[in-house]
Motif scaffolding. Sequence first.
Motif, PDB file in Angstrom:
ATOM      1  N   GLN A   1       0.822  -1.195   0.000  1.00 20.17           N
ATOM      2  CA  GLN A   1       0.000   0.000   0.000  1.00 20.17           C
ATOM      3  C   GLN A   1       0.864   1.256   0.000  1.00 20.17           C
ATOM      4  O   GLN A   1       1.666   1.462   0.905  1.00 20.17           O
ATOM      5  CB  GLN A   1      -0.878  -0.037   1.255  1.00 20.17           C
ATOM      6  N   PRO A   2       0.696   2.097  -1.031  1.00 12.94           N
ATOM      7  CA  PRO A   2       1.510   3.313  -1.069  1.00 12.94           C
ATOM      8  C   PRO A   2       1.176   4.239   0.104  1.00 12.94           C
ATOM      9  O   PRO A   2       0.013   4.362   0.477  1.00 12.94           O
ATOM     10  CB  PRO A   2       1.105   3.986  -2.381  1.00 12.94           C
ATOM     11  N   VAL A   3       2.179   4.853   0.669  1.00 14.86           N
ATOM     12  CA  VAL A   3       1.961   5.879   1.691  1.00 14.86           C
ATOM     13  C   VAL A   3       1.819   7.202   0.939  1.00 14.86           C
ATOM     14  O   VAL A   3       2.774   7.652   0.311  1.00 14.86           O
ATOM     15  CB  VAL A   3       3.149   5.929   2.678  1.00 14.86           C
ATOM     16  N   GLU A   4       0.627   7.762   0.978  1.00 13.11           N
ATOM     17  CA  GLU A   4       0.325   8.937   0.150  1.00 13.11           C
ATOM     18  C   GLU A   4       1.272  10.100   0.375  1.00 13.11           C
ATOM     19  O   GLU A   4       1.655  10.798  -0.554  1.00 13.11           O
ATOM     20  CB  GLU A   4      -1.090   9.448   0.471  1.00 13.11           C
ATOM     21  N   THR A   5       1.626  10.292   1.637  1.00  8.25           N
ATOM     22  CA  THR A   5       2.450  11.446   1.995  1.00  8.25           C
ATOM     23  C   THR A   5       3.935  11.213   1.727  1.00  8.25           C
ATOM     24  O   THR A   5       4.740  12.125   1.898  1.00  8.25           O
ATOM     25  CB  THR A   5       2.274  11.759   3.490  1.00  8.25           C
ATOM     26  N   MET A   6       4.272   9.976   1.323  1.00  4.59           N
ATOM     27  CA  MET A   6       5.681   9.649   1.087  1.00  4.59           C
ATOM     28  C   MET A   6       5.812   8.850  -0.209  1.00  4.59           C
ATOM     29  O   MET A   6       6.007   7.629  -0.180  1.00  4.59           O
ATOM     30  CB  MET A   6       6.232   8.830   2.267  1.00  4.59           C
ATOM     31  N   PRO A   7       5.705   9.530  -1.351  1.00  2.51           N
ATOM     32  CA  PRO A   7       5.739   8.805  -2.628  1.00  2.51           C
ATOM     33  C   PRO A   7       6.977   7.908  -2.731  1.00  2.51           C
ATOM     34  O   PRO A   7       8.096   8.360  -2.485  1.00  2.51           O
ATOM     35  CB  PRO A   7       5.796   9.927  -3.669  1.00  2.51           C
ATOM     36  N   GLY A   8       6.744   6.644  -3.097  1.00  2.65           N
ATOM     37  CA  GLY A   8       7.860   5.702  -3.203  1.00  2.65           C
ATOM     38  C   GLY A   8       7.992   4.819  -1.973  1.00  2.65           C
ATOM     39  O   GLY A   8       8.774   3.875  -1.970  1.00  2.65           O
ATOM     40  N   VAL A   9       7.212   5.131  -0.919  1.00  3.73           N
ATOM     41  CA  VAL A   9       7.252   4.312   0.302  1.00  3.73           C
ATOM     42  C   VAL A   9       5.935   3.556   0.421  1.00  3.73           C
ATOM     43  O   VAL A   9       4.870   4.095   0.121  1.00  3.73           O
ATOM     44  CB  VAL A   9       7.499   5.201   1.547  1.00  3.73           C
ATOM     45  N   TYR A  10       6.028   2.294   0.843  1.00  2.00           N
ATOM     46  CA  TYR A  10       4.855   1.419   0.913  1.00  2.00           C
ATOM     47  C   TYR A  10       4.784   0.732   2.265  1.00  2.00           C
ATOM     48  O   TYR A  10       5.784   0.619   2.972  1.00  2.00           O
ATOM     49  CB  TYR A  10       4.946   0.333  -0.173  1.00  2.00           C
ATOM     50  N   ARG A  11       3.579   0.246   2.569  1.00  2.00           N
ATOM     51  CA  ARG A  11       3.433  -0.682   3.700  1.00  2.00           C
ATOM     52  C   ARG A  11       3.318  -2.085   3.121  1.00  2.00           C
ATOM     53  O   ARG A  11       2.547  -2.300   2.178  1.00  2.00           O
ATOM     54  CB  ARG A  11       2.142  -0.405   4.455  1.00  2.00           C
ATOM     55  N   PHE A  12       4.033  -3.013   3.724  1.00  2.00           N
ATOM     56  CA  PHE A  12       4.061  -4.387   3.199  1.00  2.00           C
ATOM     57  C   PHE A  12       3.469  -5.377   4.181  1.00  2.00           C
ATOM     58  O   PHE A  12       3.707  -5.277   5.391  1.00  2.00           O
ATOM     59  CB  PHE A  12       5.511  -4.810   2.918  1.00  2.00           C
TER      60      PHE A  12
END
Length: 329
Positions: A45-56
């Motif tokens: 899931q992309p972290v909206e406030t941190m483009p390029g960072v996801y939750r796995f």
Amino acid sequence: MGFPQTRLRRLRNSAAIRRMIRETRLDLDNLMYPVFVTGGTGVRQPVETMPGVYRFSADTLGAEIEEVVSLGIPGVILFGVPDPAHKDEKASAAYADDGIVQSAVRQIKAGHKDLLVATDVCLCGYTSHGHCGMVCPTTGNILNDPSLSLLARTGLSHARAGADMVAPSDMMDGRVRAIRELLDREGLDDVPIMSYAAKYASAFYGPFREAADSAPQFGDRRSYQMDPANSDEAVREVAQDIEEGADIVMVKPALSYLDIIRRIKDEFRMPVAAYNVSGEYAMVRAAAQRGWVDERGLVLEMLTSIRRAGADIILTYFAKDMARWLREG
Ligand code: PBG
């Protein structure tokens, strides 16, 4: 001797000479990559406030870790993002043996023995109220001493799962000693503690709180995190954590606190970590996405400045980008 005998520009005239006299070098060896792990399956899931960072989730985490390892990044720090239904007043999910972080550590270490896996030890992502410690039901105050045993249990559960290092970020007084004593008592005396020693109450954590779903539900963190205006107090915080058994001391955030990093390095000569936090990342990414800045140049300059200030280790969401850029040369 001054000008004209001395001309400082002589040593800037070619790439080769600049390379030879460069004082600070940015190397992958000094970087740690923060990774957010969550429950469920098939989650990336992309972290909206941190483009390029996801939750796995557990099943998608493997590919991310493979990438980190193949890029040559030496270590990660894990943050758990539990289901909101699993949050409670006592942060039970933080120290559950089969908790998100504990399971992720076991999984990663089973496949990648040599990757350093550190864990963030805190309660804020696991408490219903979103504070880093226990809350007094009558006053709403954040209680220091009752939080210590829970933090220590959290650190112990991470270390038992195989974490190579635990990193308390809660800012309760005495938590480093509480964790150290419990680890030692349980035969985990080899596990180092990287303490978030000088951690400021900062607006730069905003994007992270979306990533970790850890924003306080009332009030703020100013009764436990430091006032950004203070520097002497950072020295006292670090001295206290070292005295309690910290092996590495962290300054957080990094960019507005380069003076603190330098001061701590000069004063203690200990391994110093600096956290290039979510807001520092988000600002650069957002500007870069609009084409307003040269992202690669900006990141290289920022991370170099953190090293120049005296940080040995940099925790940064740019670690994977940096690895690619360093590879490209
Ligand atoms: C948990 C914690 C925070 C961060 C790391 N650990 C947030 C906070 O203190 O509110 C911030 C990291 C970042 O902003 O990238 N206590």
